[in-house]
Design an enzyme around this catalytic site. Sequence first.
Site, short mmCIF file in Angstrom:
data_model
loop_
_atom_site.label_atom_id
_atom_site.label_comp_id
_atom_site.label_asym_id
_atom_site.label_seq_id
_atom_site.Cartn_x
_atom_site.Cartn_y
_atom_site.Cartn_z
N SER A 7 70.77 123.58 55.17
CA SER A 7 70.48 121.97 54.44
C SER A 7 70.23 122.10 53.18
O SER A 7 69.60 122.21 51.78
CB SER A 7 68.43 121.88 55.22
OG SER A 7 68.22 120.64 54.36
N HIS A 32 73.88 120.21 57.21
CA HIS A 32 72.24 119.44 57.44
C HIS A 32 72.48 118.92 56.00
O HIS A 32 71.80 118.93 55.18
CB HIS A 32 71.50 120.65 57.47
CG HIS A 32 70.24 119.74 58.47
ND1 HIS A 32 70.64 119.37 59.85
CD2 HIS A 32 68.86 119.52 58.16
CE1 HIS A 32 69.11 119.04 60.26
NE2 HIS A 32 68.90 118.72 59.49
N ASP A 34 69.56 115.66 55.22
CA ASP A 34 68.01 115.21 55.87
C ASP A 34 67.94 113.64 55.30
O ASP A 34 67.83 113.50 53.98
CB ASP A 34 67.43 115.92 55.18
CG ASP A 34 67.22 117.21 56.17
OD1 ASP A 34 66.98 117.18 57.36
OD2 ASP A 34 67.16 118.44 55.41
N MET A 36 65.46 111.03 54.95
CA MET A 36 64.35 110.42 54.96
C MET A 36 63.79 108.92 54.24
O MET A 36 64.21 108.46 53.54
CB MET A 36 63.77 110.93 54.11
CG MET A 36 63.31 112.64 54.68
SD MET A 36 62.48 113.91 53.89
CE MET A 36 63.24 115.24 54.49
N HIS A 65 70.75 114.36 59.56
CA HIS A 65 69.46 114.01 60.82
C HIS A 65 68.54 113.37 59.85
O HIS A 65 68.12 113.27 58.37
CB HIS A 65 68.63 115.91 60.26
CG HIS A 65 67.26 115.14 61.16
ND1 HIS A 65 66.42 116.50 60.40
CD2 HIS A 65 66.74 114.94 61.56
CE1 HIS A 65 65.20 116.15 60.54
NE2 HIS A 65 65.07 115.78 62.13
N MET A 67 65.92 111.43 59.66
CA MET A 67 64.21 111.02 59.67
C MET A 67 63.63 109.07 58.89
O MET A 67 63.43 109.39 58.15
CB MET A 67 63.36 112.04 58.76
CG MET A 67 63.98 113.29 59.62
SD MET A 67 63.80 114.40 57.85
CE MET A 67 65.64 114.96 58.01
N MET A 136 62.37 120.55 65.75
CA MET A 136 61.15 120.49 64.86
C MET A 136 60.09 121.32 64.37
O MET A 136 59.79 121.83 65.61
CB MET A 136 60.08 119.16 64.06
CG MET A 136 61.75 118.15 63.81
SD MET A 136 63.18 118.83 62.29
CE MET A 136 62.04 118.99 61.19
N GLY A 141 59.39 115.87 57.13
CA GLY A 141 58.90 114.75 55.59
C GLY A 141 59.34 116.20 54.19
O GLY A 141 60.34 115.73 53.33
N PHE A 142 59.57 117.13 54.46
CA PHE A 142 59.26 117.76 52.73
C PHE A 142 61.16 119.50 53.45
O PHE A 142 60.05 119.88 54.53
CB PHE A 142 58.50 118.29 52.58
CG PHE A 142 57.75 116.96 52.22
CD1 PHE A 142 57.37 116.79 51.25
CD2 PHE A 142 56.80 116.93 52.54
CE1 PHE A 142 56.50 115.18 50.51
CE2 PHE A 142 56.19 115.44 52.33
CZ PHE A 142 55.77 114.62 51.41
N GLY A 143 60.79 120.19 52.09
CA GLY A 143 61.51 121.28 52.85
C GLY A 143 60.50 122.62 51.94
O GLY A 143 59.13 122.13 51.61
N GLY A 144 60.56 123.43 52.42
CA GLY A 144 59.48 124.64 51.86
C GLY A 144 58.60 124.91 52.33
O GLY A 144 57.46 125.06 52.29
N ASP A 174 64.57 123.64 62.93
CA ASP A 174 64.43 122.97 61.75
C ASP A 174 63.83 123.46 60.72
O ASP A 174 62.79 122.21 61.92
CB ASP A 174 65.54 121.85 61.24
CG ASP A 174 65.31 121.34 60.64
OD1 ASP A 174 65.22 121.76 59.22
OD2 ASP A 174 65.94 119.34 60.50
N GLY A 175 62.87 123.67 60.21
CA GLY A 175 62.02 124.11 59.60
C GLY A 175 61.46 125.24 59.02
O GLY A 175 60.92 125.87 60.10
N GLY A 196 66.73 125.24 54.28
CA GLY A 196 67.18 125.00 52.84
C GLY A 196 66.56 125.86 52.05
O GLY A 196 67.54 126.26 50.96
N SER A 197 65.76 125.52 52.27
CA SER A 197 64.20 126.78 50.93
C SER A 197 65.26 128.31 51.35
O SER A 197 65.70 128.91 49.75
CB SER A 197 62.68 126.55 51.05
OG SER A 197 63.04 126.62 52.40
#
Length: 224
Positions: A7, A32, A34, A36, A65, A67, A136, A141-144, A174-175, A196-197
């Site tokens: 991501s 990926h 994202d 938003m 993706h 959102m 999900m 809404g947020f990575g990490g 995802d997440g 992602g992170s």
Amino acid sequence: MAQIAPSILSADFARLGEDVAAVERAGVKMIHVDVMDGHFVPNISIGVPVVASLRKATDLFLDCHLMIENPDAYTPAFIAAGAQNVTIHQEATRHLHRSLQLIKDHGAQAGVALNPATPVETIDHVLDLVDLVLVMSVNPGFGGQKFLPLALSKIEQLAELRQALGLSFKIEVDGGVDSSNIADLTRAGCDIFVAGSSIFGTPDAAQAVESLKERIASAHVVHV
Ligand code: DX5
Ligand code: ZN
């Protein structure tokens, strides 16, 4: 075939081409993206121009993706910019079947995403239409964020349904995906792992992809 989808939300946007090239060299096949809108989720990220720039910079499959609220107003533009898959949220459209059909009519693969609190049963009637179901494992809404284990049973449920119905949609998670949970997710039946992170948040993204791939491969080894 299991796939890792880095991501770019956790990439360095000023060096996006270099970050994508690094994971491409590590053998990933998809990126990926994202998107938003600050309404469906409490954060704003990137939009169509970034997809268009990515399309010029790489041949990797672009997995978008969305959102966002009112996805129908934007899916044609994302596909025209180069998105090969567009995933929309079950919770973001009143007419899910129509919204998914719109994506297919514009020539892209169609995905449907489920927030952590949304049951699998809410998409029973579109499973034969979609190419991908995105589970999900954090509130979007947020990575990490921290991985929510409830995703595992939803993935198992989807894998069973897919087999029972003779369908071939992919299952994506995802997440909070990292080396501590990716083997369990593999065994649950997941095909595509968004990270992602745990990739771009590390000093060496290519090495992080390799480590995740090793964990996926190890998931099927029977330890005696
Ligand atoms: C979250 C996004 C994710 C996010 C994942 O709303 O949909 O794709 O980038 O980031 P990590 O892997 O850091 O949880
Ligand atoms: Zn995502």
